[in-house]
Scaffold this active site. Structure first.
Site, short mmCIF file in Angstrom:
data_model
loop_
_atom_site.label_atom_id
_atom_site.label_comp_id
_atom_site.label_asym_id
_atom_site.label_seq_id
_atom_site.Cartn_x
_atom_site.Cartn_y
_atom_site.Cartn_z
N SER A 148 0.84 -1.19 0.00
CA SER A 148 0.00 0.00 0.00
C SER A 148 0.88 1.25 0.00
O SER A 148 2.10 1.17 0.17
CB SER A 148 -0.92 0.01 1.23
OG SER A 148 -0.15 0.21 2.41
N LYS A 149 0.26 2.41 -0.18
CA LYS A 149 1.01 3.66 -0.24
C LYS A 149 1.75 3.95 1.07
O LYS A 149 2.81 4.58 1.06
CB LYS A 149 0.08 4.82 -0.58
CG LYS A 149 -0.31 4.87 -2.06
CD LYS A 149 -1.07 6.13 -2.40
CE LYS A 149 -2.45 6.10 -1.82
NZ LYS A 149 -3.28 7.25 -2.28
N ARG A 150 1.22 3.50 2.18
CA ARG A 150 1.88 3.78 3.46
C ARG A 150 3.25 3.08 3.53
O ARG A 150 4.15 3.55 4.22
CB ARG A 150 1.01 3.35 4.64
CG ARG A 150 0.74 1.87 4.76
CD ARG A 150 -0.11 1.53 5.97
NE ARG A 150 -0.43 0.12 6.01
CZ ARG A 150 0.37 -0.82 6.50
NH1 ARG A 150 1.56 -0.48 6.97
NH2 ARG A 150 0.00 -2.08 6.50
N HIS A 151 3.38 1.97 2.81
CA HIS A 151 4.68 1.28 2.79
C HIS A 151 5.74 2.11 2.08
O HIS A 151 6.93 1.99 2.37
CB HIS A 151 4.55 -0.09 2.12
CG HIS A 151 3.70 -1.07 2.90
ND1 HIS A 151 2.56 -1.64 2.40
CD2 HIS A 151 3.84 -1.54 4.17
CE1 HIS A 151 2.03 -2.44 3.31
NE2 HIS A 151 2.79 -2.39 4.40
N ALA A 152 5.31 2.93 1.13
CA ALA A 152 6.26 3.80 0.43
C ALA A 152 6.94 4.74 1.42
O ALA A 152 8.16 4.89 1.42
CB ALA A 152 5.55 4.60 -0.65
#
Length: 391
Positions: A148-152
């Site tokens: 997900s974007k939070r992993h970025a």
């Protein structure tokens, strides 16, 4: 109905073949009443009538035949009360009208496919139903959970392909702005869930097109390893021409108001290419060829700088100007003579010489660096160091 089902300990209440019998709908109400409600504008939805306890079979290119019993499916809404179609209905109609032959999507869509299969059947489009391919999930870098974007943010890589200009006027750099080459990113992504059946890892776009087949897609989820993406970027940068490398170097140097010829840039880039991950790294790794070191690592000097190393440095510096042939062999021989004369070792003087000339503790072969720096620059930097640093 929902409250009664909850009271009966039904964990996930559904509008299905069982519960619909107790609801007001076009199946349980008199036709006249249904028509009257429609005529008077009473809001209503159109649902898919899911058959009772029926097995739905469909073929997935990766998973083979998939079987689902309708007892676990509900009567999904196809048209909302505002007259707009839901995704599921629009999806099937859209694909039919566009003559889509293959539906390739994530495996999280598998539970919706039986409903789509029924829609093709009920609409009389079975002969035009596309092939279904449900791709394995992409997992977070730690292998736990869907990417997900939070992993970025957590792992320090971009969340977007190109720069994202948010409504609050903040800008988030994308993969392009961070220096990932399109062909490298394509290569990396292609191998997440697919393999060519060989040991080849580096592909051009044309090679990927020639090698790709749906049958070699895997069922297992793939980990989004940004370190691997960086490696692919390194390999694709190495495949570029020296002219392209030089263009990267010159463009970044210009940002610091420093000019450099293409010939000089090509020589520098060739020397530092093994340390490059992104195009902007050519300048970051090779700027010391054009910029004198601003300072020296004090902790490093404290360990390495002593009367012996000073004597070696002075001897080497003084003998440089007399050197007629500026090449690696002669430079190394000159340094070895200075080391031997002053009872030192190459292992103790080489790291010191590197930090004096480049300001860094690591880099390409030191003799190659000195050759490229040239006699005047090398002598000047050594002399400057000897004047600044006291024993």
């Amino acid at each position: 109905m929902r409250e009664r089902l909850k009271a009966a300990k039904i964990v996930s209440p559904q509008y299905n073949a069982v519960s619909r019998a107790g609801m007001k709908n076009g199946l349980t109400m008199p036709v006249e009443q249904v028509q009257e409600w429609i005529r008077t504008g009473k809001p209503y939805v159109v649902r898919l009538k899911m058959p009772h306890k029926t097995e739905i079979r469909f073929h997935d290119v990766i998973r083979g035949w998939v079987k689902v019993n309708t007892s676990v499916l509900d009567d999904k809404v196809l048209m909302k009360s505002d007259g707009l179609p839901t995704y599921h209905f629009a999806n099937v109609v859209d694909d039919y009208l566009m003559k889509i032959t293959h539906v390739i999507r994530g495996e999280e869509w598998l539970p919706s496919t039986p409903m789509h299969v029924l829609l093709y059947r009920y609409l009389g489009w079975t002969d035009y139903m596309p092939q279904f391919i449900h791709l394995p999930l992409l997992l977070a870098p730690n292998g736990k959970g869907k990417l997900s974007k939070r992993h970025a943010h957590e792992y320090g890589f971009p969340a977007f392909p190109i720069a994202w200009h948010a409504p609050d006027l903040t800008v988030s750099n994308g993969f392009r702005e961070q220096g990932y080459l399109p062909e490298a990113l394509l290569n990396f992504l292609a191998l997440l869930g697919w393999n060519p059946g060989t040991n080849q890892e580096i592909f051009t776009k044309e090679e990927l097109i020639a090698a790709f087949s749906l049958e070699r897609l895997g069922k297992s989820a793939a980990v989004f390893d940004i370190a691997k993406a960086n490696w692919f970027n390194q390999q694709h940068i190495k495949k570029l021409t020296k002219t392209v490398w030089a263009s990267y170097f010159i463009a970044e140097a210009a940002k610091d108001h420093i000019q450099c010829s293409e010939k000089e840039a090509m020589a520098i880039c060739t020397l530092v290419k093994d340390s490059i991950t992104f195009p902007q790294d050519f300048w970051a790794e090779g700027s010391y060829f054009l910029c004198d070191p601003i300072g020296y690592n004090s902790d490093f000097l404290q360990k390495k700088w002593n009367p012996h190393s000073k004597s070696v440095m002075l001897c080497f510096t003084n003998s440089l100007l007399a050197l007629t042939e500026w090449n690696q062999h002669n430079l190394k021989q000159l340094l070895q003579e200075a080391v031997y004369t002053h009872h030192s070792t190459m292992g103790s003087i080489m790291p010191l010489l590197r930090i004096v000339l480049t300001g860094r503790t690591t880099g390409p072969d030191l003799m190659e660096i000195i050759v490229l720096l040239g006699k005047d620059t090398t002598h000047k930097r050594l002399t400057t160091f000897l004047e600044k640093v006291k024993t």
